[in-house]
Design a protein around this motif. Structure first.
Motif, mmCIF file in Angstrom:
data_model
loop_
_atom_site.group_PDB
_atom_site.id
_atom_site.type_symbol
_atom_site.label_atom_id
_atom_site.label_comp_id
_atom_site.label_asym_id
_atom_site.label_seq_id
_atom_site.Cartn_x
_atom_site.Cartn_y
_atom_site.Cartn_z
ATOM 1 N N SER A 49 0.836 -1.195 0.000
ATOM 2 C CA SER A 49 0.000 0.000 0.000
ATOM 3 C C SER A 49 0.870 1.244 0.000
ATOM 4 C CB SER A 49 -0.867 -0.003 1.262
ATOM 5 O OG SER A 49 -1.475 1.249 1.444
ATOM 6 N N CYS A 50 0.380 2.294 -0.649
ATOM 7 C CA CYS A 50 0.976 3.617 -0.475
ATOM 8 C C CYS A 50 0.044 4.384 0.452
ATOM 9 C CB CYS A 50 1.136 4.326 -1.817
ATOM 10 S SG CYS A 50 -0.444 4.814 -2.550
ATOM 11 N N ARG A 71 -14.247 0.048 3.546
ATOM 12 C CA ARG A 71 -13.362 -0.658 2.617
ATOM 13 C C ARG A 71 -12.098 0.168 2.397
ATOM 14 N NH1 ARG A 71 -16.047 -1.430 -2.923
ATOM 15 N NH2 ARG A 71 -14.945 0.457 -3.483
ATOM 16 N N PRO A 72 -10.937 -0.433 2.567
ATOM 17 C CA PRO A 72 -9.709 0.343 2.320
ATOM 18 C C PRO A 72 -9.696 0.852 0.873
ATOM 19 C CG PRO A 72 -9.188 -1.817 3.262
ATOM 20 C CD PRO A 72 -10.646 -1.825 2.938
ATOM 21 N N ASP A 73 -9.215 2.051 0.690
ATOM 22 C CA ASP A 73 -9.104 2.587 -0.667
ATOM 23 C C ASP A 73 -8.105 1.773 -1.476
ATOM 24 O OD1 ASP A 73 -10.934 4.661 -0.502
ATOM 25 O OD2 ASP A 73 -9.462 6.036 0.370
ATOM 26 N N ILE A 74 -8.302 1.774 -2.778
ATOM 27 C CA ILE A 74 -7.391 1.097 -3.694
ATOM 28 C C ILE A 74 -6.755 2.176 -4.559
ATOM 29 C CG2 ILE A 74 -7.273 -0.522 -5.643
ATOM 30 C CD1 ILE A 74 -9.737 -1.921 -4.261
ATOM 31 N N GLY A 102 2.900 -5.458 14.039
ATOM 32 C CA GLY A 102 1.555 -5.214 14.540
ATOM 33 C C GLY A 102 1.287 -3.817 15.065
ATOM 34 N N LYS A 103 2.244 -3.293 15.842
ATOM 35 C CA LYS A 103 1.958 -2.033 16.537
ATOM 36 C C LYS A 103 2.105 -0.811 15.645
ATOM 37 C CE LYS A 103 1.892 -2.982 21.346
ATOM 38 N NZ LYS A 103 2.738 -4.038 21.917
ATOM 39 N N ASP A 104 2.957 -0.877 14.652
ATOM 40 C CA ASP A 104 3.151 0.340 13.863
ATOM 41 C C ASP A 104 2.643 0.234 12.432
ATOM 42 O OD1 ASP A 104 6.282 -0.490 14.925
ATOM 43 O OD2 ASP A 104 5.590 -1.151 12.961
ATOM 44 N N LEU A 105 1.529 -0.390 12.283
ATOM 45 C CA LEU A 105 0.899 -0.411 10.967
ATOM 46 C C LEU A 105 0.341 0.970 10.650
ATOM 47 C CD1 LEU A 105 -1.230 -3.684 10.781
ATOM 48 C CD2 LEU A 105 1.031 -3.246 9.850
ATOM 49 N N SER A 106 0.351 1.311 9.386
ATOM 50 C CA SER A 106 -0.266 2.567 8.957
ATOM 51 C C SER A 106 -1.786 2.460 9.091
ATOM 52 C CB SER A 106 0.088 2.836 7.498
ATOM 53 O OG SER A 106 -0.517 1.834 6.702
ATOM 54 N N THR A 107 -2.428 3.601 8.996
ATOM 55 C CA THR A 107 -3.888 3.623 9.090
ATOM 56 C C THR A 107 -4.513 2.704 8.046
ATOM 57 O OG1 THR A 107 -3.722 5.897 9.802
ATOM 58 C CG2 THR A 107 -5.884 5.160 9.111
ATOM 59 N N ILE A 108 -3.997 2.756 6.835
ATOM 60 C CA ILE A 108 -4.620 1.963 5.776
ATOM 61 C C ILE A 108 -4.392 0.467 5.987
ATOM 62 C CG2 ILE A 108 -2.698 2.272 4.135
ATOM 63 C CD1 ILE A 108 -5.318 2.467 2.137
ATOM 64 N N MET A 109 -3.206 0.088 6.497
ATOM 65 C CA MET A 109 -2.969 -1.335 6.783
ATOM 66 C C MET A 109 -3.838 -1.805 7.940
ATOM 67 S SD MET A 109 -1.014 -2.998 4.749
ATOM 68 C CE MET A 109 0.301 -2.793 3.540
ATOM 69 N N LYS A 110 -4.030 -0.946 8.932
ATOM 70 C CA LYS A 110 -4.923 -1.310 10.044
ATOM 71 C C LYS A 110 -6.341 -1.536 9.529
ATOM 72 C CE LYS A 110 -2.641 0.926 13.928
ATOM 73 N NZ LYS A 110 -2.431 2.280 14.432
#
Ligand SMILES: [Zn+2]
Length: 188
Positions: free
Chosen positions: A28-29, A91-94, A62-70
Motif C-alpha cells: 500500500s501507499c 473498505r480500504p481505498d485502492i 503489529g503495533k506500527d501499521l499505517s492507518t490503511i494497513m490497520k
C-alpha cells in the motif's frame, strides 16, 4: 499476484497477514492498496484452509501499521469472520481506483467491488453489460486475471454462465470454491 500497472510513485508499505486460506500479502501507499493477494505458491495442490476465522498480522509489525494497513486488517478480519457483515467495515481505498483517469480495467474492478457483494456471483458478460459495454467480455476476463487486489475486488465472484469459471488460470479452483461457499454460494 500479477504486478499492477500503477502510475503511482509513492513509497510502499508491505505487510503480511495470516488468514484462514493462507498468507495474504498486501502492499500500500498512503493513498490506498496497491496489491493484495494470496502467496504466489498457493495452488489447488497445497491449499489447506485452517478452519479458523482469525486474521493476524505476521512479523513484528503489529503495533506500527499505517492507518490503511490497520483498516485492511479490520476488513480482512470481518470478511473471514462473517462476509455478510463486511459493509459495516470501511473498505480500504485502492490506489489504482483513486486515480483521476481510470482505464478500462480499473473501471471493471471498481464496479465489481461496488456492486457485487458477498453471496452474489456475476457472469463475465453481465459485468461487461454493467459497464455499458456488453461486447467487452474478453476484456473483462483480462481485467480479472490482472486484478492486483484480490478478495477486496472480488474477482472470485465472477463466473461463467455454465460453471464457476477459472481462478488464477485454473490453478486455484479450490480457493474460489472456498471463498464462494464461505459467502453462502452453494451451487458449485
Ligand atoms: Zn499508490
Amino acid at each position: 499476484m500479477p504486478m499492477a500497472k500503477n502510475i503511482c510513485k509513492l513509497p510502499l508499505e508491505f505487510c503480511q497477514f495470516s488468514s484462514p486460506v493462507g498468507t495474504i500479502k498486501v502492499s500500500s501507499c498512503s493513498v490506498g492498496l496497491h496489491e493484495m493477494g494470496l502467496d504466489s505458491s498457493l495452488s489447488d495442490e497445497n491449499f489447506a484452509p485452517n478452519g479458523l476465522t482469525d486474521v493476524l498480522v505476521m512479523g513484528a509489525k503489529g503495533k506500527d501499521l499505517s492507518t490503511i494497513m490497520k483498516l485492511c486488517h479490520e476488513w480482512l478480519q470481518q470478511y473471514f469472520r462473517d462476509p455478510k457483515l463486511i459493509s459495516q467495515i470501511l473498505r480500504p481505498d485502492i490506489c489504482a481506483l483513486k486515480q483521476e483517469k481510470k482505464g478500462f480495467r480499473a473501471q471493471v474492478w471498481q464496479i465489481l467491488a461496488d456492486t457485487v457483494g458477498p453471496g452474489e456471483v456475476i457472469t463475465y458478460g453481465a459485468l461487461a453489460s454493467k459497464l455499458n459495454n456488453p461486447g467487452a467480455v474478453r476484456a473483462v476476463g483480462s481485467a480479472m486475471r490482472n486484478n492486483p487486489t484480490g478478495i477486496i475486488v472480488p474477482c472470485h465472484r465472477v463466473v461463467r454462465s455454465n460453471d464457476m469459471g477459472l481462478y488464477h488460470g485454473g490453478k486455484r479452483q479450490s480457493v474460489k470454491l472456498w471463498l464462494l461457499k464461505h459467502e453462502g454460494v452453494d451451487k458449485y
